[in-house]
Motif scaffolding. Sequence first.
Motif, short mmCIF file in Angstrom:
data_model
loop_
_atom_site.label_atom_id
_atom_site.label_comp_id
_atom_site.label_asym_id
_atom_site.label_seq_id
_atom_site.Cartn_x
_atom_site.Cartn_y
_atom_site.Cartn_z
N CYS A 86 0.82 7.42 -6.20
CA CYS A 86 -0.22 8.58 -6.32
C CYS A 86 0.39 9.87 -5.97
O CYS A 86 -0.15 10.75 -6.64
CB CYS A 86 -1.34 8.00 -5.37
SG CYS A 86 -2.23 6.40 -6.06
N LEU A 111 0.86 -1.32 0.00
CA LEU A 111 0.08 0.09 0.11
C LEU A 111 0.90 1.40 -0.09
O LEU A 111 0.50 2.50 -0.58
CB LEU A 111 -0.79 0.06 1.27
CG LEU A 111 -2.10 -0.93 1.11
CD1 LEU A 111 -2.81 -0.98 2.52
CD2 LEU A 111 -2.91 -0.99 0.10
N SER A 112 1.91 1.18 0.75
CA SER A 112 2.75 2.49 0.77
C SER A 112 3.32 2.74 -0.81
O SER A 112 3.42 3.69 -1.09
CB SER A 112 3.94 2.32 1.94
OG SER A 112 4.90 1.21 1.48
N TRP A 138 2.06 1.92 -3.61
CA TRP A 138 1.04 2.66 -4.45
C TRP A 138 0.62 4.02 -3.94
O TRP A 138 0.49 4.87 -4.83
CB TRP A 138 -0.40 1.88 -4.12
CG TRP A 138 -0.49 0.38 -5.11
CD1 TRP A 138 -0.45 -0.79 -4.70
CD2 TRP A 138 -0.65 0.54 -6.46
NE1 TRP A 138 -0.47 -1.68 -5.68
CE2 TRP A 138 -0.41 -0.94 -6.85
CE3 TRP A 138 -0.59 1.37 -7.50
CZ2 TRP A 138 -0.66 -1.71 -8.23
CZ3 TRP A 138 -0.66 0.95 -8.83
CH2 TRP A 138 -0.68 -0.31 -9.21
N ALA A 139 0.60 4.24 -2.64
CA ALA A 139 0.54 5.63 -2.08
C ALA A 139 1.41 6.54 -2.70
O ALA A 139 1.35 7.63 -2.99
CB ALA A 139 0.55 5.62 -0.47
#
Length: 217
Positions: free
Chosen positions: A84, A77-78, A80-81
Amino acid sequence: MQIPTTNLVLVFLFALHYVNRAIVYPMRMSADSQGVPLLVAACAAAITTLNGYLQCFHLTQIVRHPPLTSSLELDNLSRWAGICLFFVGMGANVHADGVLRNLRRRNDDGDDGGNEQDGTTTTTRRHRRHRQHHRQRAYHIPRSPLFARVSCPNFLGEIIEWFGYSMASGFSLPSVAFLLYTMSNLIPRGIAHHEWYLRKFDDYPIERKWAVLPYVV
């Protein structure tokens, strides 16, 4: 559909920024934009070349990041963050640059009173050149939601870009080093721009208190 490897995505992000900065951005500049000293351009090219080598060598020869997946694991998730954040920062950077570029075009707009006809006096031609020079040197306060709190959202956007890039790379040493270099370069420049705005414009927005980082500097 197979998602590209994290390393490939990071190389793409790095290249995307410099395609915009080295090709797209100069092509969209006004022909009357202020020139850059050769020494400054040479130093920027040298630093960018060295940094590009370090980032790409690290991503192609040193580390292999875990692949991007749809899992909810914190590490994934980090990444992907971070990706973004990179695009958010790049969008802010490109938009703010566009606002500033349009101010320059606004300065260049307008005619010079028509073509000079035979018999026009030297004094009249001198006055027209003076008016044209004054129009080109006119300055305006940039207006955009991104400029609501900071004077240099273009610099803020670039810092967000490289913070996102560093996050997506797991805060690797080369990416963190480049983030710190970027901040050490852009923050003092932003402070100088902010102080210039305050000196130049008596009606500079009072809510625009910060140079680059809201509530920090």
